[in-house]
Write a protein that holds these residues in place. Structure first.
Motif, short mmCIF file in Angstrom:
data_model
loop_
_atom_site.label_atom_id
_atom_site.label_comp_id
_atom_site.label_asym_id
_atom_site.label_seq_id
_atom_site.Cartn_x
_atom_site.Cartn_y
_atom_site.Cartn_z
N LEU A 163 10.48 -3.01 -28.91
CA LEU A 163 10.54 -4.14 -27.98
C LEU A 163 9.43 -5.17 -28.18
O LEU A 163 9.62 -6.36 -27.90
N ALA A 164 8.27 -4.71 -28.66
CA ALA A 164 7.10 -5.58 -28.75
C ALA A 164 7.33 -6.87 -29.53
O ALA A 164 6.84 -7.94 -29.13
N PRO A 165 8.06 -6.88 -30.65
CA PRO A 165 8.23 -8.11 -31.43
C PRO A 165 8.94 -9.24 -30.69
O PRO A 165 8.83 -10.40 -31.09
N TYR A 166 9.66 -8.92 -29.63
CA TYR A 166 10.40 -9.96 -28.91
C TYR A 166 9.49 -10.82 -28.04
O TYR A 166 9.89 -11.90 -27.60
N GLY A 167 8.28 -10.35 -27.76
CA GLY A 167 7.36 -11.12 -26.95
C GLY A 167 7.24 -10.53 -25.55
O GLY A 167 8.01 -9.65 -25.15
N HIS A 168 6.28 -11.05 -24.80
CA HIS A 168 5.96 -10.45 -23.50
C HIS A 168 6.35 -11.32 -22.31
O HIS A 168 6.23 -10.88 -21.17
N ALA A 169 6.82 -12.56 -22.55
CA ALA A 169 7.35 -13.36 -21.46
C ALA A 169 8.57 -12.65 -20.89
O ALA A 169 9.27 -11.92 -21.60
N THR A 170 8.85 -12.87 -19.61
CA THR A 170 9.94 -12.15 -18.94
C THR A 170 11.27 -12.31 -19.66
O THR A 170 11.97 -11.32 -19.93
N ASP A 171 11.62 -13.53 -20.01
CA ASP A 171 12.90 -13.76 -20.69
C ASP A 171 12.92 -13.11 -22.07
O ASP A 171 13.95 -12.54 -22.48
N TRP A 178 17.95 -6.09 -24.04
CA TRP A 178 19.38 -6.17 -24.34
C TRP A 178 19.64 -5.74 -25.78
O TRP A 178 20.62 -5.05 -26.06
N SER A 179 18.76 -6.13 -26.69
CA SER A 179 18.92 -5.73 -28.08
C SER A 179 18.85 -4.21 -28.22
O SER A 179 19.59 -3.62 -29.01
N TYR A 180 18.00 -3.57 -27.44
CA TYR A 180 17.83 -2.12 -27.54
C TYR A 180 18.99 -1.38 -26.88
O TYR A 180 19.52 -0.41 -27.45
N TYR A 181 19.40 -1.82 -25.68
CA TYR A 181 20.42 -1.10 -24.92
C TYR A 181 21.84 -1.63 -25.11
O TYR A 181 22.81 -0.89 -24.89
N GLN A 182 21.98 -2.91 -25.47
CA GLN A 182 23.29 -3.54 -25.58
C GLN A 182 24.07 -3.39 -24.26
O GLN A 182 25.28 -3.14 -24.26
N ASN A 183 23.37 -3.54 -23.15
CA ASN A 183 23.97 -3.31 -21.83
C ASN A 183 23.22 -4.17 -20.81
O ASN A 183 22.02 -3.97 -20.59
N THR A 184 23.92 -5.12 -20.19
CA THR A 184 23.25 -6.01 -19.24
C THR A 184 22.79 -5.26 -17.99
O THR A 184 21.79 -5.64 -17.37
N ARG A 185 23.51 -4.19 -17.61
CA ARG A 185 23.06 -3.38 -16.46
C ARG A 185 21.69 -2.77 -16.74
O ARG A 185 20.83 -2.73 -15.86
N ALA A 186 21.51 -2.29 -17.95
CA ALA A 186 20.23 -1.68 -18.31
C ALA A 186 19.10 -2.69 -18.20
O ALA A 186 18.02 -2.38 -17.69
N VAL A 187 19.35 -3.90 -18.67
CA VAL A 187 18.33 -4.95 -18.59
C VAL A 187 17.97 -5.21 -17.13
O VAL A 187 16.79 -5.28 -16.77
N GLN A 188 18.97 -5.36 -16.27
CA GLN A 188 18.73 -5.63 -14.86
C GLN A 188 17.94 -4.51 -14.21
O GLN A 188 16.97 -4.76 -13.48
#
Length: 358
Positions: A163-171, A178-188
């Motif tokens: 996850l770290a390479p995507y950055g630390h801002a909330t978005d 989402w890239s890791y889980y491929q599931n919007t529920r998981a992100v929420q």
């Protein structure tokens, strides 16, 4: 500079190794143990006692310590790592067979094919080099030269590093999830849990309260599964608590306000998501507390609104039935939600709160 960074990382590795050994001793782990799966009514005490003889406070402290150390290595805030771990733990409760693993401190689960690589002939591979060759994601997090899918530090470090390479801002972090889980529920869910942990600064957020003041006048019985006629034949997915207009309706848990507004069936209603991935639904309210907005965090006993008789019609419809609170509770399976009878939990919370006030 590079040498200093490596030296620092080596120091942290040694620290983590020491903590891991201490955790193992505290949990009384002697070997693989089938993961216990608490029922919907289990308390956090039962959940953590399954890990061994350690007290809940010790277990929470050890978990938080590990989150903070991996945070130091990856720069991902501890509360986000804690949120991922807790979300994974809730998935294991509803999918115990698919996610079965030896007893350990963290709830994170990574299938062997993903860990070692889908084409790896040795699906139990712990060699970081060969795992990488076969496009596995498993990493060595504690510096012992092995990438073990049942090692708490290796698991947490592996997920954090993805996850770290995507950055630390909330978005940016949400995109990584989402890239890791491929599931919007998981992100929420992870972002909701992270908000709770960040707000309160601790892991032990499993206390509960009865939804009405226990000193007020009210009555209720088990009404789960009974038929409903308005709007078509429906099953009653909750418990009705009858009380006078204006009696405060309180949050039963620590959670995040997920829904607030009008529903033609439930009237003025509000929905709260807790750390067990339970959705708490309060309906037929007379109105909401003005301080409550979508996305807010709430705690047990906090006023959400007041008992009313709203619903069964267009916005503002009142008085089609006696004033009462409809309280429902739903469990998320990761893809869908299903209701379960809240009556046993309500009786438990009522008894505990009355006992505490004596």
């Amino acid at each position: 500079m590079k040498i200093n960074r490596l030296a620092k990382r080596g120091t942290i590795y040694r620290w983590i190794a020491g903590v891991t050994a201490g955790i193992t001793a505290a949990f009384g782990l002697c070997g693989p143990v089938a993961a216990s799966v608490p029922s919907a009514s289990d308390t956090v005490t039962k959940e953590v006692s399954a890990a061994g003889t350690a007290e809940p406070d010790t277990i929470f402290a050890n978990r938080k310590s590990l989150y903070e150390q991996v945070s130091t290595l990856t720069q991902i805030p501890w509360y986000r790592l804690a949120a991922i771990d807790q979300y994974e733990r809730t998935l294991t409760r509803v999918h115990p067979k698919d996610r079965k693993h030896p007893e350990r401190m963290l709830g994170i689960f990574i299938p062997q094919a993903r860990w070692a690589g889908p084409l790896n002939p040795n699906q139990e591979d712990t060699d970081p080099t060969s795992i990488n060759v076969f496009s596995g994601i498993g990493l060595d997090g504690d510096g012992d030269g092995k990438a073990d899918s049942n090692n708490d530090t290796d698991l947490l470090y592996t997920v954090a590093t993805r996850l770290a390479p995507y950055g630390h801002a909330t978005d940016d972090f949400s995109i990584g999830l989402w890239s890791y889980y491929q599931n919007t529920r998981a992100v929420q869910r992870v972002m909701q849990y992270a908000k709770l942990y960040e707000t309160f600064g601790k892991l032990d957020l499993f206390d509960h309260a009865f939804p009405l003041p226990v000193k007020s006048s009210y009555s209720y019985r088990s009404t789960f599964g009974m038929g409903r006629n308005w709007g078509g034949r429906r099953v009653h997915e909750g418990t009705d608590l009858f009380a006078h207009y204006g009696v405060p309706v309180r949050s039963t848990c620590y959670g995040v306000v997920e829904i607030k507004g009008w529903n033609k069936y439930g009237g003025w209603r509000i929905g709260i998501r807790d750390l067990n991935n339970h959705y708490h639904y309060y309906a037929h309210l007379q109105g909401f507390d003005k301080g409550i907005t979508l996305g807010d965090v709430v705690k047990p006993g906090q006023t959400l609104g007041w008992v009313g008789s709203s619903g069964y019609g267009k916005p503002g419809t009142q008085g089609k039935f006696p004033p009462h609170l409809h309280y429902g509770i739903y469990r998320d399976t990761g893809l869908t939600e299903w209701a379960f009878d809240p009556f046993p939990l309500l009786k438990h919370w009522e008894t505990e709160e009355k006992r505490s006030k004596k």
